[in-house]
Design an enzyme around this catalytic site. Structure first.
Site, PDB file in Angstrom:
ATOM      1  N   GLY A   1      -4.570   6.927   5.236  1.00  0.00           N
ATOM      2  CA  GLY A   1      -3.492   6.823   4.252  1.00  0.00           C
ATOM      3  C   GLY A   1      -3.220   5.402   3.794  1.00  0.00           C
ATOM      4  CG  ASN A   2      -4.415   2.004   6.177  1.00  0.00           C
ATOM      5  OD1 ASN A   2      -5.059   2.995   6.485  1.00  0.00           O
ATOM      6  ND2 ASN A   2      -4.876   0.786   6.335  1.00  0.00           N
TER       7      ASN A   2
ATOM      8  CE  LYS B   1      -1.100  17.598   8.670  1.00  0.00           C
ATOM      9  NZ  LYS B   1      -1.215  16.346   9.381  1.00  0.00           N
TER      10      LYS B   1
ATOM     11  CE  LYS C   1      -8.694  10.022   7.402  1.00  0.00           C
ATOM     12  NZ  LYS C   1      -7.590   9.907   8.297  1.00  0.00           N
TER      13      LYS C   1
ATOM     14  CE  LYS D   1      -6.352   7.701  12.415  1.00  0.00           C
ATOM     15  NZ  LYS D   1      -6.544   8.583  11.254  1.00  0.00           N
TER      16      LYS D   1
HETATM   17  P1  ADP Z   1      -4.444   7.352   8.975  1.00  0.00           P
HETATM   18  O1  ADP Z   1      -3.539   7.376   7.801  1.00  0.00           O
HETATM   19  O2  ADP Z   1      -5.463   6.266   8.931  1.00  0.00           O
HETATM   20  O3  ADP Z   1      -5.003   8.703   9.313  1.00  0.00           O
HETATM   21  P2  ADP Z   1      -2.534   7.627  11.170  1.00  0.00           P
HETATM   22  O4  ADP Z   1      -1.184   7.037  10.935  1.00  0.00           O
HETATM   23  O5  ADP Z   1      -2.693   9.087  11.092  1.00  0.00           O
HETATM   24  O6  ADP Z   1      -3.532   6.868  10.191  1.00  0.00           O
HETATM   25  O7  ADP Z   1      -3.082   7.143  12.604  1.00  0.00           O
HETATM   26  C1  ADP Z   1      -3.087   5.771  12.976  1.00  0.00           C
HETATM   27  C2  ADP Z   1      -1.863   5.477  13.817  1.00  0.00           C
HETATM   28  O8  ADP Z   1      -1.969   6.119  15.094  1.00  0.00           O
HETATM   29  C3  ADP Z   1      -1.634   4.036  14.220  1.00  0.00           C
HETATM   30  O9  ADP Z   1      -1.056   3.281  13.186  1.00  0.00           O
HETATM   31  C4  ADP Z   1      -0.681   4.185  15.415  1.00  0.00           C
HETATM   32  O10 ADP Z   1       0.656   4.136  14.972  1.00  0.00           O
HETATM   33  C5  ADP Z   1      -0.940   5.602  15.923  1.00  0.00           C
HETATM   34  N1  ADP Z   1      -1.368   5.708  17.325  1.00  0.00           N
HETATM   35  C6  ADP Z   1      -0.971   6.696  18.175  1.00  0.00           C
HETATM   36  N2  ADP Z   1      -1.528   6.550  19.381  1.00  0.00           N
HETATM   37  C7  ADP Z   1      -2.323   5.446  19.318  1.00  0.00           C
HETATM   38  C8  ADP Z   1      -3.177   4.778  20.263  1.00  0.00           C
HETATM   39  N3  ADP Z   1      -3.332   5.223  21.517  1.00  0.00           N
HETATM   40  N4  ADP Z   1      -3.849   3.688  19.845  1.00  0.00           N
HETATM   41  C9  ADP Z   1      -3.701   3.206  18.584  1.00  0.00           C
HETATM   42  N5  ADP Z   1      -2.898   3.798  17.651  1.00  0.00           N
HETATM   43  C10 ADP Z   1      -2.215   4.907  17.998  1.00  0.00           C
HETATM   44 MG    MG Z   2      -3.796  10.514   9.841  1.00  0.00          MG
END
Ligand code: ADP
Ligand code: MG
Length: 319
Positions: free
Chosen positions: A18-19, A136, A220, A282
């Protein structure tokens, strides 16, 4: 003049979070989305300029949220479109925006490549448990009275406390990228392909063999792992807003996870180190891809080049 990737180049699938597509404060105005995508394409263009064969996929949570809000606000004038339509719309819009930004970034490097967006369908199973027990959350919060109208129209909404009510939908397991062959063929022809945005448009195959769109959203990151295998990628890169997955997230002694084997990362996941709905999918995605014998990385967008070279990020390797 268009140059294609050398036949020997690594084939890399990059999943953008998303970023990469929203403003720093999460803003989703079209201008902020354009600015974010433009910035996100800089490191991608750097990678392509080295001759690497890159395929891109991306999320669409905030963008689908916007389409749903328009649906809801315009419902008295125009019948709302279902989630598979919303997904298709966001794939097209994000896709062309990525194409414009990427082609400009490549031109600035003297490295011209053709780009294409494949509106991509992902097959799911109608008997997936997500359809009987949707979990979700999507779209914006609404007050109870407004949510009740949508519940009456067949949607599932849950009381989320002080913020209000929110719609929940199925997030079924992605089973097959139906348009993977087109993604492969275009990649082989030298195109930079953008595919399976938002996890792909969810469709089910009916008993008569025909496909039908279904109300769901697909993760995704899990689709990225499946797409990477379907197009025979060498490396999967999950590009997000942190350089590494960490142990003890949010605690004073959190610790970056660097190079890690599948079985070690499986242990960390089982210990609950990764946020559900953020880092956990992820980690699940990189595990799935690494189990097929390949390298998979979680890192920040600005470090994708270093991550592929093996210097930074959470790099998952087969045992
Ligand atoms: P994207 O939009 O890239 O899918 P998300 O916000 O869904 O990103 O996932 C990334 C976020 O996951 C990070 O910014 C962090 O806040 C969170 N997060 C949760 N657990 C962890 C972890 N163990 N290590 C790193 N980030 C984590
Ligand atoms: Mg995400």
């Amino acid at each position: 003049m268009t140059t294609s990737a050398p036949a020997t180049a690594h084939r890399v699938l990059i999943a953008l979070g998303g970023n990469a597509m929203t403003g720093p404060d999460g803003s989703t105005s079209w201008i902020d989305q354009n600015v974010a995508i433009k910035a996100a394409m800089e490191p991608v263009a750097d990678l392509l300029a080295t001759g690497m064969a890159v395929t891109l996929t991306h999320g669409n949570g905030p963008q689908v949220g916007n389409v749903l809000t328009k649906n809801e606000l315009a419902a008295h004038e125009m019948s709302p479109v279902p989630l598979d339509w919303c997904g298709a719309q966001t794939q097209a819009t994000i896709g062309f925006t990525i194409q414009d930004a990427l082609e400009s970034a490549l031109a600035a490097r003297g490295a011209h490549r053709q780009t294409v967006t494949v509106v991509t369908r992902t097959r799911v199973d109608e008997s997936d448990p997500g359809f009987t027990n949707p979990t979700k959350p999507i779209g914006r919060y609404l007050p109870r009275e407004r949510a009740e109208l949508l519940i009456a129209a067949g949607q599932i909404w849950q009381d989320r406390g002080a913020k209000g009510w929110r719609r929940v939908v199925a997030s079924p397991e992605p089973l097959e990228i139906l348009d993977a062959q087109a993604v492969c063929d275009l990649g082989d022809a030298g195109y930079v392909v953008i595919a399976a945005g938002g996890g792909g448009i969810p469709v089910v195959r009916q008993d008569d063999g025909r496909l039908r769109g279904i109300e769901a959203v697909i993760d995704k990151d899990l689709t990225a792992a499946l797409l990477a295998r379907s197009i025979d990628a060498d490396v999967l890169v999950i590009a997000t807003d942190v350089d590494h997955a960490v142990l003890g997230y949010g605690t004073p002694d959190q610790q970056d996870i660097g190079r890690v084997t599948v079985s070690q990362l499986e242990k960390y996941a089982a210990q609950g180190h990764f946020g559900s709905g953020s880092m956990a999918p992820k980690v699940e995605a990189v595990l799935r891809f690494a189990r097929s014998g390949h390298r998979a990385v979680i890192t920040s967008l600005e470090h994708i080049g270093d991550a592929i070279a093996g210097d930074i990020g959470t790099i998952v390797v087969p045992d």
